[in-house]
Write an enzyme that holds these catalytic residues in place. Structure first.
Site, PDB file in Angstrom:
ATOM      1  N   SER A  12     122.891  56.577   6.263  1.00  0.00           N
ATOM      2  CA  SER A  12     123.109  58.018   6.059  1.00  0.00           C
ATOM      3  C   SER A  12     122.873  58.469   4.623  1.00  0.00           C
ATOM      4  O   SER A  12     122.711  59.647   4.354  1.00  0.00           O
ATOM      5  CB  SER A  12     124.532  58.402   6.494  1.00  0.00           C
ATOM      6  OG  SER A  12     125.485  57.748   5.683  1.00  0.00           O
ATOM      7  N   ARG A  13     122.860  57.522   3.694  1.00  0.00           N
ATOM      8  CA  ARG A  13     122.632  57.876   2.280  1.00  0.00           C
ATOM      9  C   ARG A  13     122.245  56.610   1.511  1.00  0.00           C
ATOM     10  O   ARG A  13     122.156  55.525   2.093  1.00  0.00           O
ATOM     11  CB  ARG A  13     123.887  58.514   1.674  1.00  0.00           C
ATOM     12  CG  ARG A  13     125.103  57.623   1.715  1.00  0.00           C
ATOM     13  CD  ARG A  13     126.295  58.231   0.966  1.00  0.00           C
ATOM     14  NE  ARG A  13     127.378  57.265   0.904  1.00  0.00           N
ATOM     15  CZ  ARG A  13     128.338  57.156   1.798  1.00  0.00           C
ATOM     16  NH1 ARG A  13     128.377  57.980   2.836  1.00  0.00           N
ATOM     17  NH2 ARG A  13     129.278  56.230   1.675  1.00  0.00           N
ATOM     18  N   TYR A  30     134.894  42.178  -2.597  1.00  0.00           N
ATOM     19  CA  TYR A  30     133.473  42.533  -2.471  1.00  0.00           C
ATOM     20  C   TYR A  30     132.606  41.314  -2.784  1.00  0.00           C
ATOM     21  O   TYR A  30     131.663  40.996  -2.045  1.00  0.00           O
ATOM     22  CB  TYR A  30     133.162  43.679  -3.430  1.00  0.00           C
ATOM     23  CG  TYR A  30     131.729  44.178  -3.378  1.00  0.00           C
ATOM     24  CD1 TYR A  30     131.296  45.013  -2.353  1.00  0.00           C
ATOM     25  CD2 TYR A  30     130.816  43.818  -4.370  1.00  0.00           C
ATOM     26  CE1 TYR A  30     129.984  45.478  -2.319  1.00  0.00           C
ATOM     27  CE2 TYR A  30     129.504  44.283  -4.342  1.00  0.00           C
ATOM     28  CZ  TYR A  30     129.099  45.114  -3.311  1.00  0.00           C
ATOM     29  OH  TYR A  30     127.798  45.569  -3.279  1.00  0.00           O
ATOM     30  N   ALA A  62     133.458  38.161  -2.604  1.00  0.00           N
ATOM     31  CA  ALA A  62     133.622  37.171  -1.522  1.00  0.00           C
ATOM     32  C   ALA A  62     132.786  37.574  -0.312  1.00  0.00           C
ATOM     33  O   ALA A  62     132.154  36.724   0.332  1.00  0.00           O
ATOM     34  CB  ALA A  62     135.093  37.069  -1.144  1.00  0.00           C
ATOM     35  N   LYS A 122     130.000  39.275  -0.224  1.00  0.00           N
ATOM     36  CA  LYS A 122     128.555  39.097  -0.457  1.00  0.00           C
ATOM     37  C   LYS A 122     128.201  37.617  -0.574  1.00  0.00           C
ATOM     38  O   LYS A 122     127.126  37.202  -0.116  1.00  0.00           O
ATOM     39  CB  LYS A 122     128.123  39.862  -1.715  1.00  0.00           C
ATOM     40  CG  LYS A 122     128.308  41.380  -1.594  1.00  0.00           C
ATOM     41  CD  LYS A 122     127.542  41.982  -0.432  1.00  0.00           C
ATOM     42  CE  LYS A 122     127.577  43.497  -0.423  1.00  0.00           C
ATOM     43  NZ  LYS A 122     126.842  44.091   0.707  1.00  0.00           N
TER      44      LYS A 122
HETATM   45  P1  NAP Z   1     126.435  53.934  -0.235  1.00  0.00           P
HETATM   46  O1  NAP Z   1     125.600  54.930  -0.952  1.00  0.00           O
HETATM   47  O2  NAP Z   1     127.909  54.000  -0.377  1.00  0.00           O
HETATM   48  O3  NAP Z   1     126.039  53.968   1.331  1.00  0.00           O
HETATM   49  C1  NAP Z   1     126.701  53.095   2.236  1.00  0.00           C
HETATM   50  C2  NAP Z   1     126.215  53.364   3.644  1.00  0.00           C
HETATM   51  O4  NAP Z   1     126.952  52.522   4.547  1.00  0.00           O
HETATM   52  C3  NAP Z   1     126.471  54.794   4.098  1.00  0.00           C
HETATM   53  O5  NAP Z   1     125.480  55.177   5.018  1.00  0.00           O
HETATM   54  C4  NAP Z   1     127.817  54.687   4.800  1.00  0.00           C
HETATM   55  O6  NAP Z   1     128.000  55.765   5.705  1.00  0.00           O
HETATM   56  C5  NAP Z   1     127.644  53.348   5.510  1.00  0.00           C
HETATM   57  N1  NAP Z   1     128.899  52.711   5.858  1.00  0.00           N
HETATM   58  C6  NAP Z   1     129.932  52.401   5.047  1.00  0.00           C
HETATM   59  N2  NAP Z   1     130.927  51.860   5.760  1.00  0.00           N
HETATM   60  C7  NAP Z   1     130.504  51.822   7.055  1.00  0.00           C
HETATM   61  C8  NAP Z   1     131.096  51.393   8.262  1.00  0.00           C
HETATM   62  N3  NAP Z   1     132.338  50.872   8.320  1.00  0.00           N
HETATM   63  N4  NAP Z   1     130.394  51.516   9.413  1.00  0.00           N
HETATM   64  C9  NAP Z   1     129.145  52.055   9.400  1.00  0.00           C
HETATM   65  N5  NAP Z   1     128.545  52.482   8.288  1.00  0.00           N
HETATM   66  C10 NAP Z   1     129.220  52.370   7.118  1.00  0.00           C
HETATM   67  O7  NAP Z   1     126.026  52.445  -0.682  1.00  0.00           O
HETATM   68  P2  NAP Z   1     124.637  51.884  -1.258  1.00  0.00           P
HETATM   69  O8  NAP Z   1     124.744  51.837  -2.721  1.00  0.00           O
HETATM   70  O9  NAP Z   1     123.494  52.554  -0.607  1.00  0.00           O
HETATM   71  O10 NAP Z   1     124.767  50.366  -0.755  1.00  0.00           O
HETATM   72  C11 NAP Z   1     124.072  49.871   0.376  1.00  0.00           C
HETATM   73  C12 NAP Z   1     124.205  48.355   0.370  1.00  0.00           C
HETATM   74  O11 NAP Z   1     123.668  47.852  -0.860  1.00  0.00           O
HETATM   75  C13 NAP Z   1     125.640  47.867   0.453  1.00  0.00           C
HETATM   76  O12 NAP Z   1     125.717  46.733   1.279  1.00  0.00           O
HETATM   77  C14 NAP Z   1     125.964  47.487  -0.980  1.00  0.00           C
HETATM   78  O13 NAP Z   1     126.955  46.501  -1.068  1.00  0.00           O
HETATM   79  C15 NAP Z   1     124.616  46.993  -1.462  1.00  0.00           C
HETATM   80  N6  NAP Z   1     124.466  47.034  -2.911  1.00  0.00           N
HETATM   81  C16 NAP Z   1     124.611  48.209  -3.598  1.00  0.00           C
HETATM   82  C17 NAP Z   1     124.497  48.188  -4.980  1.00  0.00           C
HETATM   83  C18 NAP Z   1     124.674  49.426  -5.810  1.00  0.00           C
HETATM   84  O14 NAP Z   1     124.757  49.322  -7.043  1.00  0.00           O
HETATM   85  N7  NAP Z   1     124.733  50.595  -5.215  1.00  0.00           N
HETATM   86  C19 NAP Z   1     124.208  47.001  -5.655  1.00  0.00           C
HETATM   87  C20 NAP Z   1     124.053  45.836  -4.913  1.00  0.00           C
HETATM   88  C21 NAP Z   1     124.188  45.873  -3.545  1.00  0.00           C
HETATM   89  P3  NAP Z   1     129.498  56.258   6.147  1.00  0.00           P
HETATM   90  O15 NAP Z   1     130.327  56.269   4.910  1.00  0.00           O
HETATM   91  O16 NAP Z   1     129.301  57.607   6.779  1.00  0.00           O
HETATM   92  O17 NAP Z   1     129.978  55.259   7.149  1.00  0.00           O
END
Ligand code: NAP
Length: 253
Positions: A19-20, A161, A163, A165
């Site tokens: 979604s984002r 978090y 743990a 990953k």
């Molecule tokens: P984000 O902007 O917070 O987006 C997270 C997405 O996951 C949203 O679509 C959210 O939608 C959905 N989500 C969260 N909890 C959920 C649940 N229980 N069931 C279904 N959907 C769920 O995060 P992002 O930065 O894009 O991160 C995406 C991935 O990349 C994650 O796994 C994160 O750990 C990883 N990552 C991010 C970073 C960073 O710096 N941003 C770095 C390394 C890795 P809803 O809230 O509507 O459910």
């Protein structure tokens, strides 16, 4: 679909958490590459709805699902398979993730458990569903777990978090061994610090510290990560499995 990712016409890929942020950027790119894409999140966004309006429900399927709730995961997965049709599901991208910050000594157990349920247990259960389906179809498939450098390096205040990953990376290695002979690859993609909503809670001082420690001198963006997922899903990545691909501007070197 370009020649590098010419797996099958309109191969179907499920990206959780679209979604984002990173998930939405993955969806844009995969649609552009010619895939049919399904996604799920707990709530929708105007941005995601706009994509459905542009591409049509035949190219982009969206579902509401709370990953971490086994019944909801199973229901969503069933709906996705139905939408994919006879060709079945080619790729699963476990991207949905949550975080929560605080030193473990005072961080509530309930919050740690929730992080593990969404980031690790949900991904494990969806991987199980995905691979059962791919094995039954007897066709090549791809599973990509969106991990993080925090899984291998740790970070103060992110124990649960981290743990979750690290667990995902272990899951990747074990599953790669289980299904490799059937043409299914399983990899982790581990971004460094990205400029998304998830990292918006970083204090200005923390952000600057990360930038100073990064050889490429900046935070990552979703555009840095998207091409790597594209590659992992492509036919050209057919001999890459069990790996954790780090994309972090060099901060972990
Ligand atoms: P984000 O902007 O917070 O987006 C997270 C997405 O996951 C949203 O679509 C959210 O939608 C959905 N989500 C969260 N909890 C959920 C649940 N229980 N069931 C279904 N959907 C769920 O995060 P992002 O930065 O894009 O991160 C995406 C991935 O990349 C994650 O796994 C994160 O750990 C990883 N990552 C991010 C970073 C960073 O710096 N941003 C770095 C390394 C890795 P809803 O809230 O509507 O459910």
């Amino acid at each position: 679909m370009n020649s590098e990712s010419a797996i099958a016409p309109a191969a179907c890929v499920l990206v959780t958490g679209g979604s984002r942020g990173l998930g939405l950027a993955f969806i844009d790119d995969l649609l552009h590459e010619g895939y049919r894409v399904a996604t799920c999140s707990r709530s929708s966004t105007a941005e995601l709805e706009a994509r459905v309006a542009t591409h049509g429900p035949g190219r982009l399927f969206t579902a509401l699902c709370n990953i971490g709730d086994e019944a909801q995961e199973a229901g969503m997965f069933k709906d996705v398979l139905q939408w994919c049709g006879p060709a079945g599901l080619y790729g699963l991208v476990n991207n949905a993730g949550i975080t929560g910050e605080g030193i473990l000594a005072t961080f509530p157990n309930v919050d740690s458990i929730r992080i593990l349920e969404v980031n690790l247990i949900g991904a494990l259960r969806l991987s199980r569903l995905g691979m059962r389906h791919m094995l039954a179809k007897n066709r090549p498939g791809r599973i990509v777990n969106i991990s993080s450098i925090i899984g291998s390096r740790g970070y103060t205040g992110l124990a649960a978090y981290s743990a979750s990953k690290a667990g995902l990376d272990g899951l990747t290695r074990a599953l790669a061994r289980e299904v490799g002979r059937r043409g299914i690859t399983v990899n982790s993609l581990a971004p460094g610090y990205l400029d998304t909503e998830m990292s918006s809670t970083l204090a200005a001082r923390q952000r600057q510290q990360i930038i100073n420690r990064t050889p490429l001198g900046r935070l990552g963006t979703v555009a840095d990560i998207v091409p790597v997922l594209r590659f992992l899903l492509s036919e050209g990545a057919g001999f890459v499995t069990g790996q954790t691909l780090i994309v972090d501007g060099g901060i972990t070197t």
